[in-house]
Design a protein around this motif. Sequence first.
Motif, PDB file in Angstrom:
ATOM      1  N   UNK A   1      -6.796  -0.109  -9.137  1.00  0.00           N
ATOM      2  CA  UNK A   1      -7.962   0.131  -8.302  1.00  0.00           C
ATOM      3  C   UNK A   1      -7.663   0.062  -6.822  1.00  0.00           C
ATOM      4  N   UNK A   2      -6.412   0.286  -6.458  1.00  0.00           N
ATOM      5  CA  UNK A   2      -6.011   0.207  -5.055  1.00  0.00           C
ATOM      6  C   UNK A   2      -5.604   1.576  -4.534  1.00  0.00           C
ATOM      7  N   UNK A   3      -5.682   1.741  -3.233  1.00  0.00           N
ATOM      8  CA  UNK A   3      -5.268   2.973  -2.574  1.00  0.00           C
ATOM      9  C   UNK A   3      -3.769   2.866  -2.304  1.00  0.00           C
ATOM     10  N   UNK A   4      -2.964   3.465  -3.153  1.00  0.00           N
ATOM     11  CA  UNK A   4      -1.511   3.376  -3.043  1.00  0.00           C
ATOM     12  C   UNK A   4      -0.919   4.759  -2.807  1.00  0.00           C
ATOM     13  N   UNK A   5       0.135   4.801  -2.017  1.00  0.00           N
ATOM     14  CA  UNK A   5       0.790   6.065  -1.694  1.00  0.00           C
ATOM     15  C   UNK A   5       2.282   5.969  -1.976  1.00  0.00           C
TER      16      UNK A   5
ATOM     17  N   UNK B   1       0.779  -1.232   0.000  1.00  0.00           N
ATOM     18  CA  UNK B   1       0.000   0.000   0.000  1.00  0.00           C
ATOM     19  C   UNK B   1       0.804   1.271   0.000  1.00  0.00           C
ATOM     20  N   UNK B   2       2.112   1.184   0.270  1.00  0.00           N
ATOM     21  CA  UNK B   2       2.916   2.402   0.311  1.00  0.00           C
ATOM     22  C   UNK B   2       4.322   2.111  -0.215  1.00  0.00           C
ATOM     23  N   UNK B   3       4.758   2.890  -1.195  1.00  0.00           N
ATOM     24  CA  UNK B   3       6.096   2.741  -1.742  1.00  0.00           C
ATOM     25  C   UNK B   3       6.997   3.809  -1.153  1.00  0.00           C
ATOM     26  N   UNK B   4       8.061   3.369  -0.523  1.00  0.00           N
ATOM     27  CA  UNK B   4       9.038   4.281   0.052  1.00  0.00           C
ATOM     28  C   UNK B   4      10.332   4.182  -0.754  1.00  0.00           C
TER      29      UNK B   4
END
Length: 295
Positions: free
Chosen positions: A205-209, A146-149
């Motif tokens: 279609x995903x909530x990605x940050x 869900x989150x790319x750092x």
Amino acid sequence: MQTQRPILIVGGTGKTGRRVTERLTALGHPILATSRRGDLPFDWQERAGWPAFFRKMALAGAQSAYVTYSPDLALPGADQAIAAFMGAAVGAGIRHIVLLSGRGEPEAQTCEAIVQASGAHWTILRANWFMQNFSETFVAEGLRAGELLLPAGAVPEPFIDAEDIAEVAAAALLGIGHWGRIYELSGPRALTFAEAVAEIATASGRDLRYREVPVDAFAKSLAEAGLPAEMVALVRYLFTTVLDGRNAAPTQGVQQALGRQPRDFADYARKAAAQGAWTLEEERRASPALQGAQI
């Protein structure tokens, strides 16, 4: 009866190598594809096995080769390895080399010069950051969570589809019109990493940050996760040097080589999402359509 000479693919299981192999095989060309532990083993770091490898290659009659150096031409020692490889390859009958290189990497250009001075015909492919790095490396794990750092700021990058690189490589291997050419390969538009993640979110279609992190902290986390030191060094190099804006402008390399526009990031994202690249593992197991899908 097969009369065509086989084409050597060094790095036949890599992101571009396996795609080049698939294209040439579909066109009916015999292939000699290397991997570290396959039927034709080759390891850049294990030169003791090179004599046997080049004997097999010469016996098979290969005269052209697609060469990818692992992990990257910019790393220390790559120039020495490329020099040794070219000497042995030319001696074993190779007459044309298509070399995958990196755009904006001075160290890689040192390796290019070695290939150019080898006596073989050559084609150089200088590529931007692969789109497939978002779906076929550790980066995909962050996106699935869900989150790319990453330690990348607001500098845009015209990401290149590995499918385009493979198509250019295949064309170069099959046509003398590409001899002596340097193709700088990029996608049609530049995106920041945050913008790329936003497009992946739309496609999946995903909530990605996306969140930028300091490069030192990022390198430390990779080392603690068990990534080899040379790969940590490569990631640091990429994010502190190559991704500094020097490659931000899209190029015309794909158009020059193939006569068409390169694939767009949005098209890549839709295709990878449909194949389950950023789908959680439990969701993949629950979806018959995604089971066995190649990402």
